[in-house]
Design an enzyme around this catalytic site. Sequence first.
Site, mmCIF file in Angstrom:
data_model
loop_
_atom_site.group_PDB
_atom_site.id
_atom_site.type_symbol
_atom_site.label_atom_id
_atom_site.label_comp_id
_atom_site.label_asym_id
_atom_site.label_seq_id
_atom_site.Cartn_x
_atom_site.Cartn_y
_atom_site.Cartn_z
ATOM 1 N N HIS A 20 0.432 28.241 69.126
ATOM 2 C CA HIS A 20 0.135 29.628 68.793
ATOM 3 C C HIS A 20 0.315 30.529 70.016
ATOM 4 O O HIS A 20 0.025 30.134 71.150
ATOM 5 C CB HIS A 20 -1.317 29.756 68.301
ATOM 6 C CG HIS A 20 -1.561 29.075 66.993
ATOM 7 N ND1 HIS A 20 -1.140 29.589 65.788
ATOM 8 C CD2 HIS A 20 -2.190 27.910 66.701
ATOM 9 C CE1 HIS A 20 -1.500 28.771 64.810
ATOM 10 N NE2 HIS A 20 -2.141 27.745 65.340
ATOM 11 N N ALA A 35 -3.475 5.913 77.578
ATOM 12 C CA ALA A 35 -4.288 6.312 76.434
ATOM 13 C C ALA A 35 -5.127 7.538 76.781
ATOM 14 O O ALA A 35 -5.727 7.611 77.853
ATOM 15 C CB ALA A 35 -5.209 5.154 76.017
ATOM 16 N N LYS A 65 -1.028 13.193 85.236
ATOM 17 C CA LYS A 65 -0.395 13.120 86.548
ATOM 18 C C LYS A 65 0.176 11.727 86.749
ATOM 19 O O LYS A 65 -0.280 10.760 86.144
ATOM 20 C CB LYS A 65 -1.416 13.429 87.652
ATOM 21 C CG LYS A 65 -2.010 14.826 87.579
ATOM 22 C CD LYS A 65 -3.029 15.036 88.681
ATOM 23 C CE LYS A 65 -3.633 16.443 88.602
ATOM 24 N NZ LYS A 65 -4.643 16.661 89.664
#
Length: 216
Positions: free
Chosen positions: A116, A157, A178
């Site tokens: 959006h 994960a 990172k």
Amino acid sequence: MVDKIKYFLRRPLQLPIVLIVRVIPFFSFIRETLDYQNKITFEFWFKQKVLNWGGNKKVYWPVHYTSQVYDAQNIIVGVDAYPGIMRGCYITGRGGITIGDYTQIAPNVIIVSANHDVYDSRKHISEPIKIGKYCWIGAGAKIMPGVEIGDWTIVAAGAVVTKSFQEGYCIIAGVPAKKIKELEREKCIPFANKILYNGYIRSDKFESFRKRNLTV
């Protein structure tokens, strides 16, 4: 042989299904993807393409009924690389998504190629996503619009990937993600399946399918 007969007697529908899959040419994608990491079963195909469980009937690759894929016409999936084949994934192809061969995508992964407008939520800003070959997207990871991930990138994960890692050959983790480790390229082993499929489509017919049905 006796054990096989007992098995089929316990499951009376199993034998006709096996015969159908073996005989009818249409189901070659089941027979010819047995060596895939993401094996396609008749039951999986039937729930998606016939019963339309989960509403992903028009998607050209296998998607679990608990996952959602939108704007599949803007998504290119490589060989044995099926976003949403695992449970609970959310994939939006509005801005365009390309996923390379043999990339594995775990459950509950989110890949969104549009967001959006921060000043007007009625508008969407679309940015393409590109994920390379032999990547591994860990459970619960989120790939944001405009991100490019190079070959052999492992996304840990729960990671939220907001910037690109085009060089690949690394492990990324965290919020925002990172680089936490470089992979040794000489140890990365490329492989190829015997018969190639992009989703339910034979790879040698995929370009023709793409021109007729996809926008990317």
